[in-house]
Motif scaffolding. Structure first.
Motif, PDB file in Angstrom:
ATOM      1  N   GLN A   1       0.803  -1.216   0.000  1.00 58.91           N
ATOM      2  CA  GLN A   1       0.000   0.000   0.000  1.00 58.91           C
ATOM      3  C   GLN A   1       0.842   1.275   0.000  1.00 58.91           C
ATOM      4  O   GLN A   1       0.345   2.344  -0.348  1.00 58.91           O
ATOM      5  CB  GLN A   1      -0.976   0.003   1.194  1.00 58.91           C
ATOM      6  CG  GLN A   1      -0.323   0.134   2.566  1.00 58.91           C
ATOM      7  CD  GLN A   1       0.280  -1.136   3.130  1.00 58.91           C
ATOM      8  OE1 GLN A   1       0.764  -2.004   2.423  1.00 58.91           O
ATOM      9  NE2 GLN A   1       0.281  -1.241   4.441  1.00 58.91           N
TER      10      GLN A   1
ATOM     11  N   LEU B   1       0.760   2.872  11.924  1.00 58.10           N
ATOM     12  CA  LEU B   1      -0.682   3.122  11.845  1.00 58.10           C
ATOM     13  C   LEU B   1      -1.501   1.846  11.746  1.00 58.10           C
ATOM     14  O   LEU B   1      -2.552   1.715  12.389  1.00 58.10           O
ATOM     15  CB  LEU B   1      -0.997   4.014  10.646  1.00 58.10           C
ATOM     16  CG  LEU B   1      -0.740   5.498  10.844  1.00 58.10           C
ATOM     17  CD1 LEU B   1      -0.819   6.225   9.517  1.00 58.10           C
ATOM     18  CD2 LEU B   1      -1.708   6.088  11.842  1.00 58.10           C
ATOM     19  N   GLU B   2      -1.070   0.914  10.931  1.00 59.13           N
ATOM     20  CA  GLU B   2      -1.878  -0.277  10.680  1.00 59.13           C
ATOM     21  C   GLU B   2      -1.633  -1.413  11.670  1.00 59.13           C
ATOM     22  O   GLU B   2      -2.464  -2.305  11.786  1.00 59.13           O
ATOM     23  CB  GLU B   2      -1.620  -0.788   9.262  1.00 59.13           C
ATOM     24  CG  GLU B   2      -2.109   0.167   8.204  1.00 59.13           C
ATOM     25  CD  GLU B   2      -1.913  -0.351   6.799  1.00 59.13           C
ATOM     26  OE1 GLU B   2      -2.744  -0.037   5.950  1.00 59.13           O
ATOM     27  OE2 GLU B   2      -0.911  -1.061   6.543  1.00 59.13           O
TER      28      GLU B   2
ATOM     29  N   PRO C   1      -6.411   1.550  18.261  1.00 58.74           N
ATOM     30  CA  PRO C   1      -7.418   2.422  17.659  1.00 58.74           C
ATOM     31  C   PRO C   1      -7.487   3.740  18.440  1.00 58.74           C
ATOM     32  O   PRO C   1      -7.542   3.745  19.666  1.00 58.74           O
ATOM     33  CB  PRO C   1      -8.717   1.626  17.811  1.00 58.74           C
ATOM     34  CG  PRO C   1      -8.256   0.197  17.831  1.00 58.74           C
ATOM     35  CD  PRO C   1      -6.944   0.226  18.579  1.00 58.74           C
TER      36      PRO C   1
ATOM     37  N   ARG D   1      -7.049   7.472   4.551  1.00 53.46           N
ATOM     38  CA  ARG D   1      -7.737   6.475   5.383  1.00 53.46           C
ATOM     39  C   ARG D   1      -7.631   6.791   6.868  1.00 53.46           C
ATOM     40  O   ARG D   1      -8.307   6.167   7.696  1.00 53.46           O
ATOM     41  CB  ARG D   1      -7.176   5.090   5.108  1.00 53.46           C
ATOM     42  CG  ARG D   1      -7.450   4.614   3.697  1.00 53.46           C
ATOM     43  CD  ARG D   1      -6.792   3.277   3.356  1.00 53.46           C
ATOM     44  NE  ARG D   1      -6.578   2.404   4.475  1.00 53.46           N
ATOM     45  CZ  ARG D   1      -5.462   1.682   4.656  1.00 53.46           C
ATOM     46  NH1 ARG D   1      -4.482   1.733   3.780  1.00 53.46           N
ATOM     47  NH2 ARG D   1      -5.335   0.901   5.693  1.00 53.46           N
ATOM     48  N   PHE D   2      -6.761   7.744   7.229  1.00 53.87           N
ATOM     49  CA  PHE D   2      -6.504   8.066   8.631  1.00 53.87           C
ATOM     50  C   PHE D   2      -6.754   9.552   8.874  1.00 53.87           C
ATOM     51  O   PHE D   2      -6.892  10.334   7.942  1.00 53.87           O
ATOM     52  CB  PHE D   2      -5.060   7.696   8.995  1.00 53.87           C
ATOM     53  CG  PHE D   2      -4.765   6.246   8.789  1.00 53.87           C
ATOM     54  CD1 PHE D   2      -5.075   5.305   9.753  1.00 53.87           C
ATOM     55  CD2 PHE D   2      -4.211   5.806   7.601  1.00 53.87           C
ATOM     56  CE1 PHE D   2      -4.839   3.955   9.552  1.00 53.87           C
ATOM     57  CE2 PHE D   2      -3.962   4.457   7.381  1.00 53.87           C
ATOM     58  CZ  PHE D   2      -4.275   3.529   8.356  1.00 53.87           C
ATOM     59  N   ASP D   3      -6.787   9.920  10.133  1.00 53.95           N
ATOM     60  CA  ASP D   3      -6.999  11.311  10.514  1.00 53.95           C
ATOM     61  C   ASP D   3      -5.635  12.002  10.583  1.00 53.95           C
ATOM     62  O   ASP D   3      -4.902  11.850  11.550  1.00 53.95           O
ATOM     63  CB  ASP D   3      -7.705  11.349  11.864  1.00 53.95           C
ATOM     64  CG  ASP D   3      -8.094  12.749  12.287  1.00 53.95           C
ATOM     65  OD1 ASP D   3      -7.657  13.716  11.641  1.00 53.95           O
ATOM     66  OD2 ASP D   3      -8.838  12.871  13.276  1.00 53.95           O
TER      67      ASP D   3
ATOM     68  N   ASN E   1      -4.761   7.196  14.509  1.00 54.94           N
ATOM     69  CA  ASN E   1      -5.195   5.914  13.982  1.00 54.94           C
ATOM     70  C   ASN E   1      -6.715   5.789  14.131  1.00 54.94           C
ATOM     71  O   ASN E   1      -7.222   5.019  14.925  1.00 54.94           O
ATOM     72  CB  ASN E   1      -4.491   4.759  14.685  1.00 54.94           C
ATOM     73  CG  ASN E   1      -4.847   3.418  14.076  1.00 54.94           C
ATOM     74  OD1 ASN E   1      -5.390   3.348  12.990  1.00 54.94           O
ATOM     75  ND2 ASN E   1      -4.558   2.352  14.784  1.00 54.94           N
ATOM     76  N   GLU E   2      -7.410   6.598  13.368  1.00 50.99           N
ATOM     77  CA  GLU E   2      -8.855   6.510  13.261  1.00 50.99           C
ATOM     78  C   GLU E   2      -9.181   6.506  11.791  1.00 50.99           C
ATOM     79  O   GLU E   2      -8.659   7.328  11.032  1.00 50.99           O
ATOM     80  CB  GLU E   2      -9.544   7.694  13.946  1.00 50.99           C
ATOM     81  CG  GLU E   2      -9.522   7.579  15.442  1.00 50.99           C
ATOM     82  CD  GLU E   2     -10.432   8.589  16.114  1.00 50.99           C
ATOM     83  OE1 GLU E   2     -10.659   8.395  17.298  1.00 50.99           O
ATOM     84  OE2 GLU E   2     -10.881   9.549  15.470  1.00 50.99           O
ATOM     85  N   ARG E   3     -10.000   5.591  11.389  1.00 51.12           N
ATOM     86  CA  ARG E   3     -10.377   5.485   9.989  1.00 51.12           C
ATOM     87  C   ARG E   3     -11.254   6.659   9.584  1.00 51.12           C
ATOM     88  O   ARG E   3     -12.191   7.004  10.294  1.00 51.12           O
ATOM     89  CB  ARG E   3     -11.121   4.182   9.717  1.00 51.12           C
ATOM     90  CG  ARG E   3     -10.386   2.947  10.169  1.00 51.12           C
ATOM     91  CD  ARG E   3      -9.145   2.719   9.377  1.00 51.12           C
ATOM     92  NE  ARG E   3      -8.472   1.524   9.860  1.00 51.12           N
ATOM     93  CZ  ARG E   3      -7.290   1.156   9.494  1.00 51.12           C
ATOM     94  NH1 ARG E   3      -6.609   1.878   8.638  1.00 51.12           N
ATOM     95  NH2 ARG E   3      -6.741   0.070   9.963  1.00 51.12           N
ATOM     96  N   VAL E   4     -10.930   7.251   8.480  1.00 45.93           N
ATOM     97  CA  VAL E   4     -11.730   8.342   7.942  1.00 45.93           C
ATOM     98  C   VAL E   4     -12.613   7.746   6.851  1.00 45.93           C
ATOM     99  O   VAL E   4     -12.126   7.271   5.842  1.00 45.93           O
ATOM    100  CB  VAL E   4     -10.829   9.462   7.370  1.00 45.93           C
ATOM    101  CG1 VAL E   4     -11.682  10.546   6.727  1.00 45.93           C
ATOM    102  CG2 VAL E   4      -9.955  10.041   8.468  1.00 45.93           C
ATOM    103  N   GLU E   5     -13.904   7.751   7.076  1.00 41.44           N
ATOM    104  CA  GLU E   5     -14.835   7.141   6.130  1.00 41.44           C
ATOM    105  C   GLU E   5     -15.150   8.059   4.958  1.00 41.44           C
ATOM    106  O   GLU E   5     -15.201   7.630   3.820  1.00 41.44           O
ATOM    107  CB  GLU E   5     -16.135   6.756   6.847  1.00 41.44           C
ATOM    108  CG  GLU E   5     -15.927   5.767   7.978  1.00 41.44           C
ATOM    109  CD  GLU E   5     -15.307   4.454   7.530  1.00 41.44           C
ATOM    110  OE1 GLU E   5     -14.506   3.905   8.284  1.00 41.44           O
ATOM    111  OE2 GLU E   5     -15.612   3.985   6.419  1.00 41.44           O
TER     112      GLU E   5
END
Length: 146
Positions: A55, A72-73, A78, A106-108, A134-138
């Protein structure tokens, strides 16, 4: 650091060693790094890192990008924070395109600060400072990192 805090030291290839206990998934609330700014010179290592981090490891990638992905991953819990003083080459070169357009959104991303003009004694590589959560940004607005 208080004497009661445990000190944990380990020797491992942090990008590729999945068995190191200090590299267990999701155990850190904060990860801070100054990763290597170089590209892997050995073809076997370069290919192993590229396979482990497809990625972000595109083209003649800098090791800074796989370290960001690792933190991050895998390492950050979280909602955990990831901060780096790192090479800003991903902002200027082709290998950073996927990182900027597909991975980071994908992250903040709290801060990405170009510090290439800052004087850091003994340090000549142009840098940037990143602070990521490390929060997913939708939902990501077109052309903008949230």
């Amino acid at each position: 650091m208080p004497a009661s805090w445990p000190v944990n030291v380990a020797a491992a290839d942090s990008l590729l060693d999945g068995d190191e206990p200090l590299l267990r998934a999701g155990i850190y609330h904060a990860c801070v790094a100054n990763p290597p700014y170089i590209t892997p010179k050995e073809p076997v290592v370069r290919d192993r890192v590229r396979a482990a981090y497809p990625q972000v490891a595109a083209g003649k990638y800098s090791l800074a990008l796989p370290f960001t992905a690792l933190m991050l991953e895998r390492l950050a819990a979280p909602g955990g924070y990831v901060a780096q003083l790192t090479a800003n080459s991903f902002m200027k070169r082709e290998f950073g395109r996927r990182y900027v357009t597909e991975f980071l959104p994908r992250f903040d991303a709290r801060w990405i600060i170009d510090t290439s003009g800052a004087y850091i004694p003994g340090h000549g590589t142009p840098t940037c400072t990143t602070s990521l959560l490390n929060e997913r940004v939708e939902a990501v607005q077109e052309g903008c990192l949230q």
